[in-house]
Design an enzyme around this catalytic site. Structure first.
Site, PDB file in Angstrom:
ATOM      1  N   ASP A  12       0.805  -1.167  -0.002  1.00  0.00           N
ATOM      2  CA  ASP A  12      -0.166  -0.100  -0.029  1.00  0.00           C
ATOM      3  C   ASP A  12       0.783   1.295   0.051  1.00  0.00           C
ATOM      4  O   ASP A  12       0.570   2.259   0.535  1.00  0.00           O
ATOM      5  CB  ASP A  12      -0.991  -0.079   1.431  1.00  0.00           C
ATOM      6  N   LYS A  15       1.822   2.236  -4.910  1.00  0.00           N
ATOM      7  CA  LYS A  15       2.615   1.675  -6.567  1.00  0.00           C
ATOM      8  C   LYS A  15       1.728   1.853  -7.618  1.00  0.00           C
ATOM      9  O   LYS A  15       2.191   2.189  -8.525  1.00  0.00           O
ATOM     10  CB  LYS A  15       3.128   0.169  -6.061  1.00  0.00           C
ATOM     11  N   GLY A  39      -4.198  -4.608  -4.162  1.00  0.00           N
ATOM     12  CA  GLY A  39      -5.142  -3.566  -4.575  1.00  0.00           C
ATOM     13  C   GLY A  39      -4.532  -2.190  -4.910  1.00  0.00           C
ATOM     14  O   GLY A  39      -3.646  -1.517  -4.145  1.00  0.00           O
ATOM     15  N   HIS A  40      -4.619  -2.170  -5.935  1.00  0.00           N
ATOM     16  CA  HIS A  40      -3.699  -0.969  -6.808  1.00  0.00           C
ATOM     17  C   HIS A  40      -4.959   0.135  -7.139  1.00  0.00           C
ATOM     18  O   HIS A  40      -5.562   0.021  -8.218  1.00  0.00           O
ATOM     19  CB  HIS A  40      -2.930  -1.271  -7.899  1.00  0.00           C
ATOM     20  N   GLN A 224       2.012  -6.038  -2.937  1.00  0.00           N
ATOM     21  CA  GLN A 224       2.443  -6.192  -1.862  1.00  0.00           C
ATOM     22  C   GLN A 224       3.885  -5.311  -1.351  1.00  0.00           C
ATOM     23  O   GLN A 224       4.196  -4.323  -2.074  1.00  0.00           O
ATOM     24  CB  GLN A 224       2.710  -7.375  -0.980  1.00  0.00           C
TER      25      GLN A 224
HETATM   26  P1  IMP Z   1      -2.603 -12.831   2.115  1.00  0.00           P
HETATM   27  O1  IMP Z   1      -1.603 -12.177   1.166  1.00  0.00           O
HETATM   28  O2  IMP Z   1      -4.014 -12.485   1.792  1.00  0.00           O
HETATM   29  O3  IMP Z   1      -2.337 -14.238   2.476  1.00  0.00           O
HETATM   30  O4  IMP Z   1      -2.331 -12.038   3.462  1.00  0.00           O
HETATM   31  C1  IMP Z   1      -1.234 -11.940   4.320  1.00  0.00           C
HETATM   32  C2  IMP Z   1      -0.778 -10.635   4.931  1.00  0.00           C
HETATM   33  O5  IMP Z   1      -0.473  -9.765   3.914  1.00  0.00           O
HETATM   34  C3  IMP Z   1      -1.724  -9.801   5.739  1.00  0.00           C
HETATM   35  O6  IMP Z   1      -1.352  -8.937   6.650  1.00  0.00           O
HETATM   36  C4  IMP Z   1      -2.599  -9.014   4.557  1.00  0.00           C
HETATM   37  O7  IMP Z   1      -3.133  -7.926   5.016  1.00  0.00           O
HETATM   38  C5  IMP Z   1      -1.216  -8.566   3.931  1.00  0.00           C
HETATM   39  N1  IMP Z   1      -1.412  -8.088   2.601  1.00  0.00           N
HETATM   40  C6  IMP Z   1      -1.478  -8.944   1.460  1.00  0.00           C
HETATM   41  N2  IMP Z   1      -2.109  -8.344   0.354  1.00  0.00           N
HETATM   42  C7  IMP Z   1      -1.715  -6.705   0.434  1.00  0.00           C
HETATM   43  C8  IMP Z   1      -1.616  -5.806  -0.105  1.00  0.00           C
HETATM   44  O8  IMP Z   1      -1.755  -5.710  -1.280  1.00  0.00           O
HETATM   45  N3  IMP Z   1      -1.540  -4.436   0.417  1.00  0.00           N
HETATM   46  C9  IMP Z   1      -1.051  -4.636   2.121  1.00  0.00           C
HETATM   47  N4  IMP Z   1      -0.971  -5.747   2.535  1.00  0.00           N
HETATM   48  C10 IMP Z   1      -1.389  -6.915   1.913  1.00  0.00           C
HETATM   49 MG    MG Z   2      -2.798  -1.996  -1.929  1.00  0.00          MG
END
Ligand code: IMP
Ligand code: MG
Length: 424
Positions: A12, A15, A39-40, A224
């Site tokens: 977040d 990007k 989520g972009h 991420q």
């Molecule tokens: P997962 O990727 O859904 O397995 O989540 C694992 C961890 O990564 C959690 O803390 C999520 O909140 C975090 N996470 C996954 N995708 C994102 C993202 O795009 N932005 C921020 N945090 C993320």
């Molecule tokens: Mg995001």
């Protein structure tokens, strides 16, 4: 020139906006890891687009977009996004390609992710997005995955899905007392999307190799951030892919010798969504204020993001792991109006002073940041377009970050619009 964009914090960082800007000078934009957990958000004129799986570059009508082998692809989410784009007048056919080696994220992955999170003790919850990401990557490593290329032959697909689903259903029954999922439903779901998905699929690694021979510019779009990287992040509070630079290589099948620059994206402060330690987290009142000012709510799950001061220790870790050549600082405008701004330059752990990220999550959770405090600025900077438009204290803050990170800051963002960007 081939560029990789990396989040240097916990995701977040903003990007989406930077990719949208840099896509202008690129020919092909490549996603290489993660899935629709990402989520972009991109704002163009008065339209806001949120992309989860398809590279944000798709918003540029002439650019080619690639979903690499390192991505886990949920076909339902993929086609929903294609539909959303078509609804907004954005055509994807002929300019969106999916790797035939990408793993399919299927209904049992989502279900297992949800059940595991819900049934975990509070201390062991990861706070996942419940999109099935972890279970899908686990299957990939356990050699139980089903890939896009497996859709080519329905007979072997049927046998493979049968074997895999039997194992998943046993786990569902034994661990979660769940009746299990229907083979017919999942199989017929795959038959429905098979032809359409195969139309998008190619050997993207070959495609990118040929393109780079023709001097096409590749832009690798990370999802991420480094601190969510399964190897280099705050394990186990991480995502299940390599969100740091190595992921761009394995997740695309493009050699590191073809990469020219690695660009790290940070916010002017730090945020984290999901569970796990976060040493520089703000006290509650300031947190609420910055959450509001920065609109810090997850674009995939809507969860409020935890916010804190800029953490120089984890950012230096990211600079080193990724070999960042330059930095982009987002959301500087959000800090306007604070009497002071702080940067963590080290941690105190018991009687010791740490300058580096300690690896052990137990130790990291006990780290107390050592701050440098600087005077803030009151001015609204959201219409600044040049370095000299910034108040002197904002400039000092950025200069301090540059010195600390030993990396030049090349772009500063002061708002979500394309125009609210300072190039240095
Ligand atoms: P997962 O990727 O859904 O397995 O989540 C694992 C961890 O990564 C959690 O803390 C999520 O909140 C975090 N996470 C996954 N995708 C994102 C993202 O795009 N932005 C921020 N945090 C993320
Ligand atoms: Mg995001």
């Amino acid at each position: 020139m081939n560029h990789i964009i990396i989040g240097a914090h916990w995701g977040d960082e903003g990007k989406g906006k930077i990719i949208d800007i840099l896509a202008e000078k690129s020919d092909i934009i490549v996603r290489y890891q993660g899935g629709n957990n990402a989520g972009h958000t991109v704002k163009i004129e008065n339209q806001t687009y949120v992309l989860h799986l398809i590279p944000s570059g798709i918003l540029h009508p002439k650019k080619i977009c690639v979903i690499g082998n390192g991505v886990v692809l949920d076909p339902e989410a993929f086609f929903e996004e294609v539909k959303m784009l078509h609804g907004k007048g954005i055509k994807v056919d002929g300019r969106l390609f999916v790797s035939d080696a990408a793993h399919l994220l299927l209904p049992y992955h989502r279900l297992l992710d949800q059940l595991k999170e819900e049934n975990s003790h509070q201390d062991h919850k990861i706070g996942t997005t419940k999109r099935g990401i972890g279970p899908c990557y686990a299957d990939k490593m356990a050699r139980l995955g089903i890939r896009v290329a497996d859709l080519r032959n329905v007979n072997s697909l049927k046998v493979r899905l049968g074997v895999v689903l039997e194992e998943k259903n046993q786990a569902l029954r034994k661990l979660y007392n769940h009746p299990g999922l229907s083979f017919d439903e999942i199989y017929s779901g795959l038959l429905k999307i098979r032809k359409r998905l195969l139309q998008f699929s190619i050997s993207t690694s070959n495609y990118l190799y040929e393109a780079s021979k023709k001097k096409k510019n590749l832009l690798f779009e990370g999802a991420q951030g480094t601190m969510l990287d399964v190897d280099h992040g705050t394990y186990p509070f991480v995502t299940s892919s390599n969100a740091s630079v190595g992921g761009a290589i394995t997740g695309s099948g493009v050699s590191p010798t073809l990469i020219d620059r690695v660009i790290g994206v940070v916010k002017a402060y730090t945020t984290r969504v999901g569970e796990g330690p976060f040493p520089t987290q703000f006290p509650p009142k300031l947190m609420e204020q910055i959450q509001k000012q920065g609109n810090e709510y997850g674009s995939t799950t809507g969860r409020p993001r935890r916010c804190g001061w800029f953490d120089g220790v984890i950012t230096k870790h990211a600079v080193r792991i990724n070999g960042l050549n330059e930095m982009v600082v987002m959301k500087l405008d959000v800090l306007s109006g604070l009497p002071e701004v702080k940067i963590a330059t080290g941690y105190r752990l018991g009687g010791k002073i740490l300058k580096d990220y300690p690896t052990s999550t137990d130790e990291f959770s006990r780290c107390k940041p050592i701050y440098e405090s600087m005077p803030g600025w009151k001015e609204d900077i959201s219409s600044a377009t040049r370095w000299k438009d910034l108040p002197v204290n904002a400039r000092r803050y950025l200069q301090r970050l540059e010195r600390l990170l030993e990396t030049p800051i090349k772009i500063v963002s002061v708002g979500s619009k394309r125009s609210q960007t300072i190039f240095l």
